[in-house]
Design a protein around this motif. Structure first.
Motif, short mmCIF file in Angstrom:
data_model
loop_
_atom_site.label_atom_id
_atom_site.label_comp_id
_atom_site.label_asym_id
_atom_site.label_seq_id
_atom_site.Cartn_x
_atom_site.Cartn_y
_atom_site.Cartn_z
N VAL A 1 -2.29 10.81 -5.93
CA VAL A 1 -3.68 11.45 -5.69
C VAL A 1 -3.59 12.42 -4.52
O VAL A 1 -2.69 12.66 -3.76
CB VAL A 1 -4.60 10.09 -5.27
N PRO A 2 -4.58 13.33 -4.57
CA PRO A 2 -4.57 14.50 -3.72
C PRO A 2 -4.41 14.23 -2.08
O PRO A 2 -3.62 14.61 -1.35
CB PRO A 2 -5.92 15.22 -3.96
N THR A 3 -5.07 12.93 -1.63
CA THR A 3 -5.02 12.60 -0.41
C THR A 3 -3.50 12.17 0.29
O THR A 3 -3.01 12.55 0.95
CB THR A 3 -5.86 11.51 -0.20
N LEU A 4 -2.85 11.62 -1.04
CA LEU A 4 -1.71 11.24 -0.65
C LEU A 4 -0.49 12.35 -0.57
O LEU A 4 0.51 12.53 0.37
CB LEU A 4 -0.88 10.19 -1.76
N ARG B 1 0.65 -1.09 -0.07
CA ARG B 1 0.13 0.08 0.11
C ARG B 1 0.91 1.37 -0.11
O ARG B 1 1.73 1.31 0.68
CB ARG B 1 -0.96 0.17 1.14
N PRO B 2 0.47 2.42 -0.75
CA PRO B 2 1.30 3.34 -0.85
C PRO B 2 0.96 4.38 0.20
O PRO B 2 0.37 5.46 0.16
CB PRO B 2 0.87 3.94 -2.11
N THR B 3 1.62 4.08 1.32
CA THR B 3 1.68 4.99 2.51
C THR B 3 2.96 6.14 2.37
O THR B 3 3.73 5.98 1.58
CB THR B 3 1.89 4.30 3.90
N PRO B 4 2.70 7.30 3.01
CA PRO B 4 3.75 8.36 2.68
C PRO B 4 5.06 7.61 2.84
O PRO B 4 6.22 8.01 2.24
CB PRO B 4 3.56 9.10 3.75
N ASP B 5 5.58 6.82 4.17
CA ASP B 5 6.77 6.22 4.25
C ASP B 5 6.98 5.32 3.24
O ASP B 5 8.32 5.38 2.67
CB ASP B 5 6.75 5.19 5.69
N SER B 6 6.12 4.37 2.63
CA SER B 6 6.44 3.54 1.43
C SER B 6 6.97 4.25 0.38
O SER B 6 7.62 3.98 -0.41
CB SER B 6 5.70 2.40 1.44
N VAL B 7 6.16 5.30 0.11
CA VAL B 7 6.29 5.99 -1.08
C VAL B 7 7.57 6.91 -1.26
O VAL B 7 8.51 6.98 -1.99
CB VAL B 7 4.95 7.14 -1.37
N PHE B 8 7.95 7.38 0.01
CA PHE B 8 9.28 8.26 0.28
C PHE B 8 10.32 7.34 0.16
O PHE B 8 11.33 7.34 -0.58
CB PHE B 8 9.35 8.69 1.66
#
Length: 516
Positions: free
Chosen positions: A262-265, A241-248
């Motif tokens: 997406v805007p929420t992210l 799942r694309p959480t802020p930590d995993s995306v960073f």
């Protein structure tokens, strides 16, 4: 140049061999057992998919449901299915198991591919009537092993498909009801690449793309697969799942040049930056947002902190990707921009007449990537696809400069004192307050039975009290008008959303009886 066949796999996969890209990495995974695949290996594996289907008696025009995470298995199964003339149906892996059953039964898929991480919930589907083959990628347990099945299959040739032939289905997110099977033809895939990807995103061969939006969504399918594959670029994949930590983490490890969220992210990532610019943003040349309209505050703050702009755009499962967007050199945060080259747009009133500048109307779109219709939902098909025009169900305001401003879903709009209110306008005003992370606005009835705005607010942190609620009301009055302020403000931990990040306002409207 595309070959004589209209089969999209020839353009997106096989064409790269003649172009000398056989050894170039097409996809790279991030995570535990990270794998990668070159364009040459992808072409070979998709040829073997043709043999895999033949071995199991899956024929042309049969359907194959995909419960597959964002791994290198996804493009192999998707493009291999197109080569075989089998119709792949990527399905939202975050849906409940009972909805998977609904989709499997509705689509009458005869083959099912599952990532092993989902096997615990997907295993009961093996008993569904009509299913001929159940294949698992990763640790298969007692089921067929995808890797072994692929290796045991002889390569086969691609079918000679018509550009107008049904290529794949996508099921709509079902944010307001039962998911709908949206049927797309082969030519639609290249159509989105020739329009948005080429003329707005300006995708390049030397790009590395990372899309937090998953491949089973129309938005993610374009971002992470067809767009980079149209030019021979590379895609980074995240199975989780694309959480802020995993995306960073992916941004830091892969250093992409294009990031799609997406805007929420974006809002959550900004909240997690803590005033510093994270590693991994240094090579970004552009970012993309869709799924819901991007609040002006989020766009401007991202540019300030990340040092790169976000192209906010609008697309749909029915149109396959973005058809209305901001563009480099023509960005105006708080608007959805202008028509993507190759598409026509109209704003119409309740009588189907074009609205004037400054008025609000429903958005209609005409373009080469429109779906062939919904599966087994004739009435819905006829009400959505009106000849060349597709109804989006979104309300927009036409500005004098030709840009469109999002007002809300047709079903979300309501009147206060006889004047239309756009929930998104109030939400943007709330989000511009430094204490607010997210907000959603729906109508509620006051003691006289009249509709007034009701806001659900997620805070960045800090205490909740009556003083803050009053401050937010005054803030909205100053930003968008005294009569538009929310009469009720409720502070919540999170907002209900689809897996695409769209706020499910219909769930909030169902709380009508709980207004205090």
């Amino acid at each position: 140049m595309q070959g004589t066949s209209g089969n999209a796999a020839e353009y997106f996969v096989d064409r790269h061999l003649a172009a000398g890209r056989s050894d170039k990495t097409a996809f790279i995974e991030r995570g535990g057992n990270a794998r990668s695949i070159t364009y040459g290996a992808l072409a070979a594996d998709t040829d073997r998919m043709v043999g895999l289907y033949r071995r199991h008696g899956i024929r042309r025009e049969d359907r194959a449901m995909m419960l597959v995470l964002d791994t290198v298995d996804f493009p192999v199964i998707f493009w291999g299915s197109l080569k075989a003339g089998v119709v792949p149906i990527p399905v939202n892996t975050l849906l409940s198991a009972d909805l998977w059953e609904v989709i499997l039964d509705d689509s009458r898929a005869t083959a099912l591919f599952v990532s092993s991480e989902l096997l615990e919930w997907a295993a009961p589907l093996v008993e569904r009537e009509g299913l001929k083959v159940f294949v698992v990628g990763g640790d298969p347990g007692p089921h067929l092993d995808f890797g072994a099945e692929l290796a045991a299959s002889d390569p086969g040739p691609s079918v000679d498909a018509s550009p107008d032939e049904c290529a794949f289905w996508l099921y709509s997110s079902g944010s307001t009801g039962r998911p709908k099977g949206v049927r797309h033809v082969h030519s639609s895939l290249q159509a989105t690449s020739d329009t948005y990807a080429s003329k707005v995103l300006k995708i390049r061969e030397d790009d590395t793309v990372f899309s937090a939006a998953k491949l089973f969504f129309a938005y993610g399918l374009g971002n992470a697969m067809t767009f980079p594959m149209s030019v021979g670029a590379t895609t980074a994949l995240l199975a989780g799942r694309p959480t802020p930590d995993s995306v960073f983490d992916v941004l830091e490890k892969t250093r992409p040049t294009v990031f799609c969220g997406v805007p929420t992210l974006y809002a959550a990532m900004l909240a997690g930056m803590n005033g510093s610019r994270p590693e991994g943003l240094d090579r970004l040349r552009i970012c993309v947002s869709a799924g819901e309209a991007l609040p002006e505050e989020v766009g401007t703050r991202w540019r300030e902190k990340a040092g790169v702009d976000i192209l906010d755009g609008v697309g749909s499962t029915e149109m396959l990707h973005i058809f209305l967007s901001n563009a480099e050199g023509d960005i105006c945060y708080g608007t959805s921009g202008r028509a993507v080259p190759g598409y026509e747009l109209r704003l119409v009133d309740e009588n189907g007449q074009d609205v004037e500048v400054g008025e609000i109307g429903e958005l209609l779109v005409n373009g080469p990537s429109a779906a062939d219709g919904y599966w087994n939902q004739r009435d819905k098909t006829r009400s959505t696809f009106e000849g060349r025009w597709t109804r989006t169900g979104d309300k927009y305001e036409l500005r004098p400069d030709g840009r469109l401003v999002y007002c809300g879903r047709t079903d979300d709009m309501f009147k206060v004192s006889g004047i239309w209110v756009a929930p998104f306008e109030i939400e943007q005003a709330l989000v511009s307050h430094p204490a607010v992370l997210e907000a959603a606005v729906v109508p509620a009835h006051d003691e006289s039975g009249l509709e007034k705005p009701r806001a659900f607010v997620v805070l960045k942190g800090g205490a909740v009290d009556d003083a803050l609620a009053a401050e937010l009301r005054d803030h909205v009055k100053e930003r968008v008008g005294k009569w538009k302020y929310p009469r009720w403000i409720e502070f919540v931990e999170e907002l209900p959303k689809t897996a695409t990040g769209k706020i499910q306002r219909f769930k909030l409207r169902q709380l009508e009886g709980e207004v205090q």
